[in-house]
Design an enzyme around this catalytic site. Structure first.
Site, PDB file in Angstrom:
ATOM      1  N   SER A 137       7.041  -9.704  -8.820  1.00 23.82           N
ATOM      2  CA  SER A 137       7.023  -8.558  -9.735  1.00 23.82           C
ATOM      3  C   SER A 137       8.140  -8.753 -10.737  1.00 23.82           C
ATOM      4  CB  SER A 137       7.263  -7.270  -8.943  1.00 23.82           C
ATOM      5  OG  SER A 137       7.535  -6.190  -9.819  1.00 23.82           O
ATOM      6  N   TYR A 150      12.487  -2.708  -2.256  1.00 24.38           N
ATOM      7  CA  TYR A 150      11.328  -3.330  -2.910  1.00 24.38           C
ATOM      8  C   TYR A 150      11.785  -4.363  -3.942  1.00 24.38           C
ATOM      9  CZ  TYR A 150       7.166  -4.017  -5.738  1.00 24.38           C
ATOM     10  OH  TYR A 150       6.127  -4.601  -6.420  1.00 24.38           O
TER      11      TYR A 150
HETATM   12  N1  LIG Z   1       0.878  -2.210  -9.427  1.00 23.14           N
HETATM   13  C1  LIG Z   1       2.063  -2.544  -9.915  1.00 23.14           C
HETATM   14  O1  LIG Z   1       2.645  -1.832 -10.772  1.00 23.14           O
HETATM   15  C2  LIG Z   1       2.694  -3.852  -9.489  1.00 23.14           C
HETATM   16  C3  LIG Z   1       3.721  -4.376 -10.292  1.00 23.14           C
HETATM   17  C4  LIG Z   1       4.316  -5.572  -9.928  1.00 23.14           C
HETATM   18  C5  LIG Z   1       3.925  -6.224  -8.770  1.00 23.14           C
HETATM   19  N2  LIG Z   1       2.943  -5.685  -8.002  1.00 23.14           N
HETATM   20  C6  LIG Z   1       2.593  -6.418  -6.785  1.00 23.14           C
HETATM   21  O2  LIG Z   1       1.232  -6.782  -6.832  1.00 23.14           O
HETATM   22  C7  LIG Z   1       0.724  -6.919  -5.513  1.00 23.14           C
HETATM   23  C8  LIG Z   1      -0.583  -6.162  -5.406  1.00 23.14           C
HETATM   24  O3  LIG Z   1      -0.314  -4.785  -5.600  1.00 23.14           O
HETATM   25  P1  LIG Z   1      -1.347  -3.772  -6.276  1.00 23.14           P
HETATM   26  O4  LIG Z   1      -0.679  -3.200  -7.460  1.00 23.14           O
HETATM   27  O5  LIG Z   1      -2.679  -4.379  -6.426  1.00 23.14           O
HETATM   28  O6  LIG Z   1      -1.306  -2.636  -5.151  1.00 23.14           O
HETATM   29  P2  LIG Z   1      -2.474  -1.890  -4.348  1.00 23.14           P
HETATM   30  O7  LIG Z   1      -3.544  -1.446  -5.289  1.00 23.14           O
HETATM   31  O8  LIG Z   1      -1.757  -0.865  -3.542  1.00 23.14           O
HETATM   32  O9  LIG Z   1      -3.070  -3.018  -3.411  1.00 23.14           O
HETATM   33  C9  LIG Z   1      -2.343  -3.547  -2.345  1.00 23.14           C
HETATM   34  C10 LIG Z   1      -3.243  -4.382  -1.472  1.00 23.14           C
HETATM   35  O10 LIG Z   1      -2.488  -4.836  -0.342  1.00 23.14           O
HETATM   36  C11 LIG Z   1      -3.147  -4.417   0.861  1.00 23.14           C
HETATM   37  N3  LIG Z   1      -2.152  -4.109   1.871  1.00 23.14           N
HETATM   38  C12 LIG Z   1      -1.198  -3.147   1.837  1.00 23.14           C
HETATM   39  N4  LIG Z   1      -0.496  -3.121   2.974  1.00 23.14           N
HETATM   40  C13 LIG Z   1      -1.016  -4.092   3.759  1.00 23.14           C
HETATM   41  C14 LIG Z   1      -0.729  -4.553   5.077  1.00 23.14           C
HETATM   42  N5  LIG Z   1       0.238  -3.989   5.811  1.00 23.14           N
HETATM   43  N6  LIG Z   1      -1.457  -5.576   5.583  1.00 23.14           N
HETATM   44  C15 LIG Z   1      -2.446  -6.136   4.857  1.00 23.14           C
HETATM   45  N7  LIG Z   1      -2.776  -5.744   3.607  1.00 23.14           N
HETATM   46  C16 LIG Z   1      -2.066  -4.728   3.063  1.00 23.14           C
HETATM   47  C17 LIG Z   1      -3.944  -3.183   0.442  1.00 23.14           C
HETATM   48  O11 LIG Z   1      -5.077  -2.973   1.265  1.00 23.14           O
HETATM   49  P3  LIG Z   1      -5.128  -1.990   2.529  1.00 23.14           P
HETATM   50  O12 LIG Z   1      -4.489  -0.702   2.116  1.00 23.14           O
HETATM   51  O13 LIG Z   1      -6.582  -1.921   2.792  1.00 23.14           O
HETATM   52  O14 LIG Z   1      -4.371  -2.701   3.599  1.00 23.14           O
HETATM   53  C18 LIG Z   1      -4.420  -3.595  -0.937  1.00 23.14           C
HETATM   54  O15 LIG Z   1      -5.545  -4.430  -0.830  1.00 23.14           O
HETATM   55  C19 LIG Z   1       1.824  -6.416  -4.574  1.00 23.14           C
HETATM   56  O16 LIG Z   1       2.523  -7.508  -4.030  1.00 23.14           O
HETATM   57  C20 LIG Z   1       2.730  -5.620  -5.507  1.00 23.14           C
HETATM   58  O17 LIG Z   1       4.064  -5.587  -5.039  1.00 23.14           O
HETATM   59  C21 LIG Z   1       2.320  -4.525  -8.335  1.00 23.14           C
END
Ligand SMILES: NC(=O)c1ccc[n+]([C@@H]2O[C@H](COP(=O)([O-])OP(=O)(O)OC[C@H]3O[C@@H](n4cnc5c(N)ncnc54)[C@H](OP(=O)(O)O)[C@@H]3O)[C@@H](O)[C@H]2O)c1
Length: 258
Positions: A137, A150
């Site tokens: 991130s 985080y």
């Molecule tokens: N969105 C942002 O603003 C942002 C910015 C920078 C970086 N990121 C990074 O991008 C990545 C993806 O995030 P996203 O934004 O797509 O978030 P998201 O929509 O919340 O998706 C997260 C995914 O991870 C899975 N997950 C969560 N906890 C888990 C666990 N304990 N075991 C297995 N799977 C798990 C969730 O599925 P289930 O709930 O079904 O387990 C979901 O498929 C993350 O690493 C996040 O830190 C996000």
């Protein structure tokens, strides 16, 4: 046809990545906790002519990564591309944060990612082919008051990924660290950051656009890729500003506003 393992593929950036890989005829192994959502994604993508295997699993408990790898080995399924995307953050002061929230972030964002890399990298190196993408991130480029753990986990992902990318540079395997900025997914709701300045005032990118940047980065074998020019400028600027100022601005950006 190559096989891609994507963690966190039931929604958000991971789901969008799964669509991109499927459209380019990669077989998929999709991991997340929600079996129902994974089944929906599989049903949507199988008509594209790819094999989609779903693996409902909570990656927080330490044996989870090994369990996943062992199970795939038993079934004779190899992994050509590993996408360590699952991750989450929690908003709040560290002094008040429950131990379980602190440890779960570290276990998912750091331990599971490291363990999956440890388990799949050796066979890639032996084959002299393979790709790993670790999703960090822009949070990883500076300290993050209000989300200290985080931000720190994502700093680890950047450092770890760049280091092993360098270690394997002559093996035919690439390691990519991909850094999205604020992105519209389920992340903000789970983190409790929907009202923070970064999401409310500055807005975020679409998950589809971010995933496309990530897809291109891993397929090009780039070591570090930041999604969005504005995010790249902000991340790079932290290298030249005084660290106290960087931390103060980071706090201001994360603050909640009405
Ligand atoms: N969105 C942002 O603003 C942002 C910015 C920078 C970086 N990121 C990074 O991008 C990545 C993806 O995030 P996203 O934004 O797509 O978030 P998201 O929509 O919340 O998706 C997260 C995914 O991870 C899975 N997950 C969560 N906890 C888990 C666990 N304990 N075991 C297995 N799977 C798990 C969730 O599925 P289930 O709930 O079904 O387990 C979901 O498929 C993350 O690493 C996040 O830190 C996000």
């Amino acid at each position: 046809m190559s096989t891609v393992l994507i963690t966190g593929a039931s929604g958000g950036i991971g789901y969008e990545l799964a669509k991109l890989f499927a459209r380019d005829h990669h077989n998929l192994i999709l991991v997340a906790r929600s079996a129902d959502k994974l089944a929906q994604v599989a049903a949507e993508l199988r008509p594209l002519g790819v094999t989609v295997k779903t693996f409902p699993l909570d990656l927080v408990p330490p044996p989870a990564a090994k369990f996943l790898c062992d199970q795939l080995q038993r079934e004779g399924v190899g992994v050509d591309i590993l996408i360590n995307n699952a991750g989450f953050g929690v908003y709040g002061e560290f002094v008040q944060m429950p131990e379980s929230e602190i440890l779960s972030q570290i276990q998912l964002n750091i331990t599971a990612l490291t363990e999956l890399t440890r388990l799949f990298l050796p066979s890639m190196v032996a084959r002299r082919s393979g790709r790993i993408m670790n999703v960090a991130s822009t949070a990883g480029f500076q300290p993050g008051p209000h989300m200290a753990v985080y931000y720190a986990t994502k700093a680890y992902v950047i450092s770890f990924s760049e280091a092993i990318a360098n270690e394997v540079r002559e093996t035919g395997v690439t390691v990519t660290c991909f850094c999205p900025g604020a992105t519209h997914t389920g992340f903000a709701k789970r983190a409790g950051t929907e009202k923070s300045r970064i999401f409310k005032q500055f807005g975020g990118m679409s998950a589809g656009k971010v995933a496309l940047d990530g897809y291109r980065a891993v397929m090009e074998g780039r070591t570090l890729a930041i999604s969005g020019l504005h995010n790249w400028i902000i991340a790079e600027s932290t290298r030249f500003a005084p660290r106290k100022m960087v931390t103060a601005v980071s706090r201001w950006v994360a603050e909640k506003i009405e």
